[in-house]
Design a protein around this motif. Structure first.
Motif, PDB file in Angstrom:
ATOM      1  N   HIS B 220      33.781  33.865  37.272  1.00 34.80           N
ATOM      2  CA  HIS B 220      32.585  33.151  36.809  1.00 34.80           C
ATOM      3  C   HIS B 220      32.190  32.028  37.761  1.00 34.80           C
ATOM      4  O   HIS B 220      31.903  30.906  37.329  1.00 34.80           O
ATOM      5  N   ILE B 221      32.217  32.311  39.064  1.00 28.66           N
ATOM      6  CA  ILE B 221      31.730  31.336  40.045  1.00 28.66           C
ATOM      7  C   ILE B 221      30.772  32.045  40.992  1.00 28.66           C
ATOM      8  O   ILE B 221      30.749  33.285  41.071  1.00 28.66           O
ATOM      9  N   GLU B 222      30.023  31.236  41.707  1.00 26.59           N
ATOM     10  CA  GLU B 222      29.036  31.773  42.637  1.00 26.59           C
ATOM     11  C   GLU B 222      29.767  32.494  43.775  1.00 26.59           C
ATOM     12  O   GLU B 222      30.717  31.967  44.341  1.00 26.59           O
ATOM     13  N   GLY B 223      29.320  33.692  44.097  1.00 28.48           N
ATOM     14  CA  GLY B 223      29.842  34.402  45.256  1.00 28.48           C
ATOM     15  C   GLY B 223      31.073  35.244  44.973  1.00 28.48           C
ATOM     16  O   GLY B 223      31.707  35.744  45.890  1.00 28.48           O
ATOM     17  N   GLU B 224      31.415  35.461  43.691  1.00 36.53           N
ATOM     18  CA  GLU B 224      32.643  36.231  43.427  1.00 36.53           C
ATOM     19  C   GLU B 224      32.465  37.711  43.681  1.00 36.53           C
ATOM     20  O   GLU B 224      33.444  38.444  43.699  1.00 36.53           O
ATOM     21  N   ASN B 225      31.222  38.151  43.888  1.00 31.11           N
ATOM     22  CA  ASN B 225      31.010  39.578  44.111  1.00 31.11           C
ATOM     23  C   ASN B 225      30.787  39.929  45.579  1.00 31.11           C
ATOM     24  O   ASN B 225      30.558  41.081  45.902  1.00 31.11           O
ATOM     25  N   ILE B 226      30.869  38.929  46.477  1.00 30.86           N
ATOM     26  CA  ILE B 226      30.594  39.255  47.870  1.00 30.86           C
ATOM     27  C   ILE B 226      31.792  39.983  48.474  1.00 30.86           C
ATOM     28  O   ILE B 226      32.939  39.820  48.006  1.00 30.86           O
ATOM     29  N   PRO B 227      31.561  40.823  49.497  1.00 25.40           N
ATOM     30  CA  PRO B 227      32.657  41.580  50.092  1.00 25.40           C
ATOM     31  C   PRO B 227      33.762  40.661  50.599  1.00 25.40           C
ATOM     32  O   PRO B 227      33.470  39.596  51.137  1.00 25.40           O
ATOM     33  N   GLY B 228      34.984  41.075  50.411  1.00 29.00           N
ATOM     34  CA  GLY B 228      36.118  40.251  50.821  1.00 29.00           C
ATOM     35  C   GLY B 228      36.732  39.514  49.645  1.00 29.00           C
ATOM     36  O   GLY B 228      37.868  39.054  49.711  1.00 29.00           O
ATOM     37  N   VAL B 229      35.987  39.430  48.537  1.00 35.06           N
ATOM     38  CA  VAL B 229      36.526  38.830  47.315  1.00 35.06           C
ATOM     39  C   VAL B 229      36.867  39.984  46.382  1.00 35.06           C
ATOM     40  O   VAL B 229      35.988  40.743  45.986  1.00 35.06           O
ATOM     41  N   GLU B 230      38.174  40.149  46.093  1.00 35.97           N
ATOM     42  CA  GLU B 230      38.594  41.334  45.347  1.00 35.97           C
ATOM     43  C   GLU B 230      39.523  40.961  44.199  1.00 35.97           C
ATOM     44  O   GLU B 230      40.022  39.845  44.137  1.00 35.97           O
ATOM     45  N   SER B 231      39.765  41.945  43.357  1.00 41.93           N
ATOM     46  CA  SER B 231      40.692  41.681  42.255  1.00 41.93           C
ATOM     47  C   SER B 231      42.130  41.893  42.736  1.00 41.93           C
ATOM     48  O   SER B 231      42.408  42.811  43.506  1.00 41.93           O
ATOM     49  N   GLY B 232      43.006  41.034  42.269  1.00 43.29           N
ATOM     50  CA  GLY B 232      44.408  41.105  42.679  1.00 43.29           C
ATOM     51  C   GLY B 232      45.068  42.379  42.208  1.00 43.29           C
ATOM     52  O   GLY B 232      45.834  43.016  42.930  1.00 43.29           O
ATOM     53  N   LEU B 233      44.749  42.789  40.971  1.00 44.33           N
ATOM     54  CA  LEU B 233      45.350  44.002  40.432  1.00 44.33           C
ATOM     55  C   LEU B 233      44.908  45.219  41.234  1.00 44.33           C
ATOM     56  O   LEU B 233      45.705  46.123  41.498  1.00 44.33           O
ATOM     57  N   GLY B 234      43.616  45.210  41.651  1.00 44.96           N
ATOM     58  CA  GLY B 234      43.108  46.303  42.481  1.00 44.96           C
ATOM     59  C   GLY B 234      43.888  46.397  43.782  1.00 44.96           C
ATOM     60  O   GLY B 234      44.231  47.488  44.251  1.00 44.96           O
ATOM     61  N   PHE B 235      44.170  45.238  44.364  1.00 48.32           N
ATOM     62  CA  PHE B 235      44.957  45.188  45.597  1.00 48.32           C
ATOM     63  C   PHE B 235      46.332  45.804  45.394  1.00 48.32           C
ATOM     64  O   PHE B 235      46.794  46.634  46.186  1.00 48.32           O
ATOM     65  N   LEU B 236      46.963  45.449  44.289  1.00 51.98           N
ATOM     66  CA  LEU B 236      48.299  46.004  44.007  1.00 51.98           C
ATOM     67  C   LEU B 236      48.226  47.506  43.783  1.00 51.98           C
ATOM     68  O   LEU B 236      49.111  48.251  44.221  1.00 51.98           O
ATOM     69  N   GLN B 237      47.181  47.942  43.111  1.00 50.79           N
ATOM     70  CA  GLN B 237      47.032  49.386  42.863  1.00 50.79           C
ATOM     71  C   GLN B 237      46.866  50.151  44.160  1.00 50.79           C
ATOM     72  O   GLN B 237      47.487  51.191  44.357  1.00 50.79           O
ATOM     73  N   GLN B 238      46.022  49.605  45.055  1.00 47.50           N
ATOM     74  CA  GLN B 238      45.830  50.253  46.357  1.00 47.50           C
ATOM     75  C   GLN B 238      47.152  50.343  47.099  1.00 47.50           C
ATOM     76  O   GLN B 238      47.533  51.377  47.641  1.00 47.50           O
ATOM     77  N   LEU B 239      47.837  49.201  47.088  1.00 54.30           N
ATOM     78  CA  LEU B 239      49.098  49.116  47.817  1.00 54.30           C
ATOM     79  C   LEU B 239      50.104  50.138  47.276  1.00 54.30           C
ATOM     80  O   LEU B 239      50.754  50.858  48.032  1.00 54.30           O
ATOM     81  N   ASN B 240      50.193  50.203  45.936  1.00 53.96           N
ATOM     82  CA  ASN B 240      51.152  51.107  45.311  1.00 53.96           C
ATOM     83  C   ASN B 240      50.730  52.554  45.430  1.00 53.96           C
ATOM     84  O   ASN B 240      51.561  53.452  45.284  1.00 53.96           O
ATOM     85  N   SER B 241      49.442  52.804  45.665  1.00 53.69           N
ATOM     86  CA  SER B 241      49.004  54.183  45.863  1.00 53.69           C
ATOM     87  C   SER B 241      49.257  54.628  47.286  1.00 53.69           C
ATOM     88  O   SER B 241      48.951  55.755  47.651  1.00 53.69           O
ATOM     89  N   GLY B 242      49.775  53.721  48.098  1.00 56.71           N
ATOM     90  CA  GLY B 242      50.123  54.091  49.463  1.00 56.71           C
ATOM     91  C   GLY B 242      48.994  53.874  50.459  1.00 56.71           C
ATOM     92  O   GLY B 242      49.091  54.295  51.604  1.00 56.71           O
ATOM     93  N   GLU B 243      47.941  53.212  50.012  1.00 57.72           N
ATOM     94  CA  GLU B 243      46.843  52.939  50.951  1.00 57.72           C
ATOM     95  C   GLU B 243      47.271  51.905  51.979  1.00 57.72           C
ATOM     96  O   GLU B 243      48.020  50.983  51.662  1.00 57.72           O
ATOM     97  N   LYS B 244      46.775  52.065  53.192  1.00 54.95           N
ATOM     98  CA  LYS B 244      47.092  51.087  54.231  1.00 54.95           C
ATOM     99  C   LYS B 244      46.131  49.909  54.065  1.00 54.95           C
ATOM    100  O   LYS B 244      44.909  50.088  54.067  1.00 54.95           O
ATOM    101  N   ILE B 245      46.676  48.747  53.925  1.00 52.88           N
ATOM    102  CA  ILE B 245      45.820  47.565  53.800  1.00 52.88           C
ATOM    103  C   ILE B 245      46.173  46.639  54.954  1.00 52.88           C
ATOM    104  O   ILE B 245      47.333  46.249  55.107  1.00 52.88           O
ATOM    105  N   ASP B 246      45.183  46.333  55.766  1.00 55.17           N
ATOM    106  CA  ASP B 246      45.468  45.512  56.940  1.00 55.17           C
ATOM    107  C   ASP B 246      45.110  44.058  56.649  1.00 55.17           C
ATOM    108  O   ASP B 246      43.945  43.677  56.649  1.00 55.17           O
ATOM    109  N   VAL B 247      46.121  43.268  56.370  1.00 55.07           N
ATOM    110  CA  VAL B 247      45.877  41.829  56.225  1.00 55.07           C
ATOM    111  C   VAL B 247      46.765  41.064  57.207  1.00 55.07           C
ATOM    112  O   VAL B 247      46.981  39.864  57.065  1.00 55.07           O
ATOM    113  N   GLN B 248      47.286  41.794  58.192  1.00 58.52           N
ATOM    114  CA  GLN B 248      48.150  41.188  59.213  1.00 58.52           C
ATOM    115  C   GLN B 248      47.456  39.969  59.822  1.00 58.52           C
ATOM    116  O   GLN B 248      46.320  40.053  60.279  1.00 58.52           O
ATOM    117  N   SER B 249      48.114  38.820  59.774  1.00 58.59           N
ATOM    118  CA  SER B 249      47.624  37.549  60.331  1.00 58.59           C
ATOM    119  C   SER B 249      46.336  37.056  59.680  1.00 58.59           C
ATOM    120  O   SER B 249      45.700  36.144  60.187  1.00 58.59           O
TER     121      SER B 249
END
Lengths: 319, 533
Positions: B220-249
């Motif tokens: 419920h804040i301005e800009g929460e839907n812009i690209p790069g702002v994601e849900s934490g649970l979604g991130f975990l789901q991607q990770l656990n599904s074996g998707e490669k997520i590049d957040v190195q550095s």
């Protein structure tokens, strides 16, 4: 004399394998006259469990004699001979001689006497059987006063303790007699102290005493709720605190010279031990310090002797 | 008169029970571990079995309440340990390690038991998370045919897609799920309301609905839907599904203080990101489990407490700027925690490449558009469709319980019991509601020696798992609070031989018991008490 169901006099020696509590549990030991929470009855049943049916009890006047039953009734599963106050050692020696002459050397003669009959009244005869090294197991259940006759002090009453003959204002001014040292001076084969709170330690000592021959002496603390002016439920707690506070350390003396502590007392619980008992209510802070210092000194002495004997388990640090 | 007077009778006529003013009673109390277990495990019971090296029996007892011991030994927050009477004395019994030990034993050595024949009764379970799994497991073991639906490709729900692999190894999960799902018909990729609907459920005798909470709460804040702002649970789901997520550095911001936020922060750190966690209260108020917080704080993850996000903007090159405001703690709110209050003019900005919001999840019940929700969060599905009337049971995160795996397991097992009772046409027998929990005052601490907690713990945890020997040693420390451990103290210390050993424990012979109370005073776990007459 109670002709028990497993009368030593009537039966040939049988190898009875004793398992835990088998012996006492198969007899009708109910209905004895001891006060609620009596320590003597806890001690006796565990001792008899180890000794088994081939035992004769010799018992002088005292709580054990009175509470065993009302004539002609008895709870004892083995022959139980009532003898005069001062005559326990002499009578036990007589029973021993009789059994030996009739070829029953294997039967254990258990002299079962309180502190009054041991520390005071039977002392002369006790010294005699110790000096002659009679083949008797002498066990003193020590409730630290003449409880049965109305809580008169004995020479086993601790320093500062109340009794009807050491009332408030004239509390006992003498320390408890050191029975271990007296027995050690006679160089008997085995002396040990015990407490009902440490049953494994106690039964191991009774078993050791049973294995040996000659005069064996066990000095057992027997909590007495009415005489100690304590809650009956606290009997075992007190028996434990007495050991931990070093007022009643658990030790053995072998051949009168070899001292061995069988439990390392933590030194804690001295104040609690006194607080739980009305008989120490009138003690001054100074008297408490004297009592504790005396206990600590005795324990330090035991520790020193224990460690000098080259025991593998070294207790505490040498003072 | 004979030469020597001889007693010949016993004293058993002397019924000394009449002297008594209070009576000893063996009444078991509930041990605090059992009482506080959301899954309803008999923890003291299986610890007692471990004391006797009966690991198979311990596994049997544990799985009678929780079919996922290896999983829960890793992911449960173990309130049993927090309430252990040994906690505060020296060190709580490490139930977590014991449960893991039993669970791992089960994975390797548990014999496969033949399942009962199905009786013709059929139940549909929607959602293959811990609640659905537990319900299906217990229903199947009572001869009910179970068909399970889940919208994901793999069973497990949050276990598979939410919990990171460093907390729950995939091979362990898979092995445990294989055992649980034996004999159960599983339909993956079937989302209720999308791939099938109520019509498909009519043929079942009952339906258990446990679809979980997957919808991330909005910031419920301005800009929460812009690209790069994601849900934490979604991130975990991607990770656990074996998707490669590049957040190195990358600079990663995680917003939230719950378990998901901790998992996201720690997972991102493991992928090489520079992680900052923002939480609007202090560490003390974080809703995550104490253990998670402890592990989070042990890692080089920067935490900003008393900070709330206000606005997110995105620069041309993709860099995100989060404007945040500092907070202070005010009066406690309805949750009992101090309410954070913004400090005027304390705004500051943080630069990030990715921002994960993990401030909680809500259940998605869009498949029932007319479902009601009560104020306490409980859903009311009673009016959704006449065809499901009286046949619909719910569990897991659809209930207003704390959202934990053991709570879900407990709700699943309870639902299975309810369904079984209904199928038999019986009312569910209510469990004893009034229980007396054994507290520290019931324990006779004289029977227990203090251990050096740090030294002990280090020794136990060597290698990360318990050996049979160390499990036994740990079980030996249990006080057996409130429950008779058959230690023989009451029997041994009775001056009147009035305590009798019997098969189930001990009985008091009231004809002779004088009521001295030694047995109650010397009972180490407090299952004996004196009652005034």
């Amino acid at each position: 004399m109670n002709q028990g169901p497993h009368s030593a006099a009537g039966r040939p020696a049988a190898a009875v394998a004793m398992t835990d509590y088998e012996f006492c549990s198969q007899y009708d030991l109910y209905g004895h006259m001891a006060c609620p929470g009596c320590g003597e009855k806890i001690l006796l049943r565990h001792i008899l469990n180890v000794l088994g049916p081939e035992t004769v009890i010799v018992c002088p006047a005292g709580c054990a004699a009175v509470t065993d039953g009302v004539f002609p009734h008895s709870i004892s599963p083995v022959p139980f001979l009532h003898v005069p106050f001062d005559a326990t050692p002499a009578a036990a020696a007589g029973v021993r001689a009789g059994l030996d002459l009739s070829g029953r050397k294997h039967v254990t003669v258990l002299a079962w006497a309180g502190d009054g009959a041991t520390f005071d009244i039977g002392m002369g005869a006790l010294s005699a059987i110790a000096e002659r090294n009679e083949n008797i197991l002498y066990v003193c259940y020590d409730n630290e006063a003449y409880m049965n006759t109305g809580i008169q002090r004995s020479s086993a009453t601790p320093y500062g303790g109340w009794s009807t003959t050491t009332p408030k204002g004239q509390l006992k001014a003498e320390p408890k007699k050191n029975i271990g040292a007296i027995m050690a001076a006679h160089r008997i084969p085995y002396f040990a102290s015990g407490s009902p709170a440490f049953l494994d330690d106690l039964t191991a000592k009774v078993a050791q005493a049973k294995r040996l021959s000659g005069l064996r002496f066990l000095h057992l603390l027997s909590p007495c709720p009415p005489g100690w002016k304590a809650d009956p439920r606290d009997g075992i707690t007190l028996a434990r605190l007495a050991v931990e506070s070093r007022l009643f350390p658990l030790y053995e003396i072998i051949e009168g010279t070899h001292y061995r502590l069988t439990h390392e007392s933590s030194g804690a619980g001295f104040d609690e031990y006194l607080q739980l008992q009305g008989r120490f209510r009138y003690m001054s802070a100074g008297d408490r310090r004297i009592l504790q210092a005396d206990a600590d000194r005795f324990y330090a002495q035991l520790t020193l002797r224990h460690n000098r004997n080259g025991e593998t388990t070294v207790i505490g640090e040498e003072p | 008169m004979p030469e020597l007077a001889v007693s010949s009778g016993s004293m058993s006529w002397n019924k000394t029970g009449s002297w008594r003013s209070s009576t000893p009673l063996h009444i078991d109390k509930t041990p605090p571990c059992n009482f506080n277990c959301p899954a309803g495990e008999n923890i003291r019971g299986y610890i007692d079995l471990l004391k006797h090296y009966q690991t198979a029996e311990a596994f049997e007892l544990l799985t009678s309440a929780n079919p996922l011991p290896a999983v829960c030994g890793r992911v449960c927050f173990h309130p049993c340990q927090a309430h252990c009477n040994r906690h505060g004395f020296d060190l709580a019994i490490q139930v977590r390690l014991l449960e893991k030990f039993i669970g791992d034993w089960g994975l390797e050595q548990a014999p496969t038991k033949p399942l009962p024949q199905t009786s013709g009764r059929k139940v549909a379970v929607i959602g293959a998370g811990p609640a659905g799994l537990a319900a299906a497991y217990y229903l199947r073991r009572k001869g009910v045919a179970v068909t399970m639906y889940d919208d994901h490709a793999l069973p497990g729900g949050i276990l598979e897609y939410g919990i990171p692999a460093y907390r729950l190894e995939k091979d362990v999960l898979q092995a445990e799920l294989t055992r649980v799902l034996t004999g159960i018909e599983f339909h993956p990729g079937m989302k209720f309301g999308r791939d099938f609907d109520i019509g498909a459920l009519v043929e079942y005798d009952a339906v258990f609905l446990a679809t979980g909470a997957h919808q991330s709460k909005r910031l419920h804040i301005e800009g929460e839907n812009i690209p790069g702002v994601e849900s934490g649970l979604g991130f975990l789901q991607q990770l656990n599904s074996g998707e490669k997520i590049d957040v190195q550095s990358h600079n990663v911001l995680v917003i939230g203080g719950g378990n998901t936020a901790c998992d996201v922060a720690r997972s991102a750190y493991r992928l090489g990101a520079h992680v900052t966690l923002l939480y609007r209260r202090t560490e003390r108020e974080m809703p995550a489990f104490a253990e998670e917080i402890e592990q989070l704080r042990a890692e080089p993850i920067h935490c900003e407490f008393l900070v709330a996000p206000e606005r997110i903007t995105r620069a041309e090159n993709g860099t995100l700027t989060l404007t945040a405001i500092r907070m202070k703690l005010g009066e406690p709110d309805e949750s009992g925690r101090a309410r954070p209050v913004a400090i005027e003019g304390s705004q500051f900005t943080l630069i990030a490449d990715r921002i994960f919001a993990a401030i909680g999840e809500d259940p998605d019940v869009s498949f029932f558009p007319n479902a009601q929700q009560h104020d306490d969060g409980e859903f009311d599905f009673s009016g959704v469709d006449a065809r499901l009337a009286g046949k619909l049971f719910v569990g897991g995160d659809l209930l207003p319980n704390p959202r934990t795996v053991p709570h879900a397991v407990g709700s699943g097992r309870l639902a299975a019991e309810k369904i079984l009772a209904q199928l038999r046409g019986e009312p569910l027998v209510a469990h004893d509601c009034v229980v007396e929990v054994a507290g520290p005052e019931d324990i006779n601490y004289r029977y227990f020696t203090r251990i050096n907690a740090v030294k002990w713990q280090t020794g136990l945890a060597a290698g990360g798992a318990l050996s049979e020997q160390s499990a036994h040693a740990e079980a030996e420390r249990c006080f057996s609070c409130g429950v008779c451990s058959k230690c023989d103290n009451c029997f041994n210390f009775c001056p009147d031989l009035a305590v009798i050993k019997s098969a189930g424990g001990y009985q008091v012979n009231l004809e002779y018991c004088k009521g001295c109370g030694i047995c109650a005073a010397e009972c180490p776990g407090g299952s004996l008490r004196m009652r005034q007459q």
